[in-house]
Design an enzyme around this catalytic site. Structure first.
Site, PDB file in Angstrom:
ATOM      1  N   GLY A  30       3.875   7.530   1.053  1.00 44.57           N
ATOM      2  CA  GLY A  30       3.629   7.249   2.469  1.00 44.57           C
ATOM      3  C   GLY A  30       3.909   5.779   2.756  1.00 44.57           C
ATOM      4  N   GLY A  80       4.434   4.225   6.301  1.00 44.93           N
ATOM      5  CA  GLY A  80       3.337   4.301   7.261  1.00 44.93           C
ATOM      6  C   GLY A  80       2.687   2.958   7.519  1.00 44.93           C
ATOM      7  N   GLN A  81       1.610   3.008   8.295  1.00 45.50           N
ATOM      8  CA  GLN A  81       0.968   1.771   8.746  1.00 45.50           C
ATOM      9  C   GLN A  81       0.423   0.955   7.564  1.00 45.50           C
ATOM     10  OE1 GLN A  81      -2.639   2.245  10.952  1.00 45.50           O
ATOM     11  NE2 GLN A  81      -2.432   0.275  11.996  1.00 45.50           N
ATOM     12  N   ASP A  87       8.569   8.045   0.690  1.00 44.87           N
ATOM     13  CA  ASP A  87       8.120   8.668   1.926  1.00 44.87           C
ATOM     14  C   ASP A  87       8.885   9.974   2.103  1.00 44.87           C
ATOM     15  OD1 ASP A  87       6.382   7.077   4.380  1.00 44.87           O
ATOM     16  OD2 ASP A  87       7.244   9.041   4.805  1.00 44.87           O
ATOM     17  N   ILE A  88       8.492  10.724   3.102  1.00 46.71           N
ATOM     18  CA  ILE A  88       9.083  12.056   3.302  1.00 46.71           C
ATOM     19  C   ILE A  88      10.553  11.965   3.743  1.00 46.71           C
ATOM     20  CG2 ILE A  88       8.165  12.191   5.671  1.00 46.71           C
ATOM     21  CD1 ILE A  88       8.133  15.238   3.533  1.00 46.71           C
ATOM     22  N   ASP A 140       8.472  14.433  -1.053  1.00 45.64           N
ATOM     23  CA  ASP A 140       7.484  15.251  -0.352  1.00 45.64           C
ATOM     24  C   ASP A 140       6.333  15.455  -1.324  1.00 45.64           C
ATOM     25  OD1 ASP A 140       5.925  17.147   0.805  1.00 45.64           O
ATOM     26  OD2 ASP A 140       7.531  18.602   1.166  1.00 45.64           O
ATOM     27  N   TYR A 169      -9.263  15.928  10.487  1.00 46.74           N
ATOM     28  CA  TYR A 169      -9.026  14.755   9.641  1.00 46.74           C
ATOM     29  C   TYR A 169     -10.306  14.359   8.898  1.00 46.74           C
ATOM     30  CZ  TYR A 169      -7.888   9.795   8.755  1.00 46.74           C
ATOM     31  OH  TYR A 169      -7.677   8.562   8.194  1.00 46.74           O
ATOM     32  N   LYS A 192     -11.022  14.304   4.926  1.00 48.38           N
ATOM     33  CA  LYS A 192     -11.397  13.083   4.189  1.00 48.38           C
ATOM     34  C   LYS A 192     -12.725  13.294   3.454  1.00 48.38           C
ATOM     35  CE  LYS A 192      -7.971  10.239   4.962  1.00 48.38           C
ATOM     36  NZ  LYS A 192      -7.065   9.896   3.850  1.00 48.38           N
TER      37      LYS A 192
HETATM   38  N1  SER Z   1      -7.624   4.899  12.085  1.00 49.74           N
HETATM   39  C1  SER Z   1      -7.850   6.257  11.700  1.00 49.74           C
HETATM   40  C2  SER Z   1      -7.712   7.186  12.826  1.00 49.74           C
HETATM   41  O1  SER Z   1      -7.995   6.783  13.935  1.00 49.74           O
HETATM   42  C3  SER Z   1      -9.229   6.377  11.127  1.00 49.74           C
HETATM   43  O2  SER Z   1      -9.162   6.503   9.786  1.00 49.74           O
HETATM   44  O3  SER Z   1      -7.375   8.306  12.624  1.00 49.74           O
END
Ligand code: SER
Length: 319
Positions: A8, A11-12, A34-35, A52, A142, A146
């Site tokens: 990843g 990503g950010q 990354d993908i 992947d 999400y 987690k």
């Molecule tokens: N920044 C993330 C989100 O907003 C939280 O882990 O999904």
């Protein structure tokens, strides 16, 4: 010899972590995946691969063929995006983690970093100074992924001795990479707009207080946690870590110190109920005690630094 695979990496978090790891370990000892295809503009020498993470055989051969010793697994669907596609998000967030935990259990990886989130907490969790150990009833896909992931990490540590380490991140704010579909993203878009002299329409209401952190502090936290001796890590679900907390209206005021004309208007959407279920502030005393966690930015310096960064228009990763 340490050799890292970042999953990843476009990503950010992945973008900034890849740069930092290549400084820490040497560019030859980092592989960014990354993908889809990715490219680091500032450091074209960083090795990149398309991966992947749900493809177990490809993941395994990437790790074995490159003698990877540690994996930073950052691929996930974030909170707001996950609500739009619950089934796939659950599958991606869970199966990807299990694939990596299983490769560590088989002895192919010696250390794993996996980010958790304040999304593990829920409506009935105490909102102020949320403790490490408390009632957790996440009500987003999400957050559920987690929370389950944290328990899997702990299970693989207890049962198989897998050295997996994790942090519960708040909203992360940096100028080098765009956020990817989270609920805390509003703050970064507001900062970005302000530095381009544009107003911002917030999808969260004016008083919605959430915990946030400068991306540099988050990256420091990851590097620090991965350097701690195994025996000093007392929590194998995920550590609370914290830095600052603010609402959109407080952010607007802070930005106005640098850009007086900046204004936020409000049109809350479905992300409001996600934010309403999350803590306002986090108690991170165990991370401070166990491995000396200590973020360097406060609210004022964070806002100032990110606006300055956006003004320099730093472009780092493309794909
Ligand atoms: N920044 C993330 C989100 O907003 C939280 O882990 O999904």
């Amino acid at each position: 010899m340490r050799k890292a695979l970042v999953i990843g990496a476009a990503g950010q978090i992945g973008t900034e972590l890849t740069y930092r790891l290549s400084e820490e370990l040497g560019t030859d000892n980092v592989i960014a995946s990354d993908i889809s295809e990715l490219y680091f503009e500032d450091q074209p020498n960083i090795r990149t691969v398309i991966l992947d993470v749900l493809d177990f055989e490809l993941l395994k051969s990437t790790i074995l063929d490159n003698d990877i010793s540690e994996v930073y697994h950052l691929a996930a669907t974030l909170s707001a995006n996950a609500e739009k596609n619950p089934g796939f998000s659950w599958h991606l967030n869970m199966q990807s983690l299990l694939n990596i935990l299983n490769l560590a259990k088989e002895g192919h990886i010696s250390k794993i970093f996996w980010p958790s989130s304040v999304a593990v907490f829920g409506t009935d969790t105490p909102k102020e100074n949320t403790p490490q150990f408390t009632l957790m009833n996440p009500n987003t896909v999400y957050g559920i992924s987690k929370s389950a992931g944290e328990n899997w990490c702990n299970y693989y540590y207890e049962k198989y001795g897998v050295d997996v380490r994790s942090l519960r991140f708040p909203g992360l704010l940096g100028y080098k990479s765009d956020p990817g579909g989270g609920t805390t993203d509003y703050a970064l878009w507001a900062l970005k707009n302000s530095s381009n002299n544009l107003p911002y329409v917030s999808f969260l209401s004016r008083e919605t207080t959430l915990p946030m952190m400068h991306m540099e502090d988050a990256i420091d936290g990851i590097i620090q946690l991965m350097n701690v001796p195994n025996s000093d890590i007392k929590i194998r679900t995920s550590y609370n870590i914290s830095s600052v907390s603010f609402s959109p209206t407080e952010l607007e005021k802070e930005i106005q110190k640098t850009i007086p004309a900046f204004k936020i208007s409000y049109e809350p959407d479905f992300r409001q109920s996600i934010a309403d279920s999350w803590p306002h502030s986090i108690d991170d005393s165990l991370a401070r005690n166990d491995w000396n966690w200590n973020p360097k930015y406060n609210f004022e310096s964070l806002v100032k630094n990110i606006i300055e960064g956006f003004k320099k228009k730093v472009l780092i990763v493309t794909r």
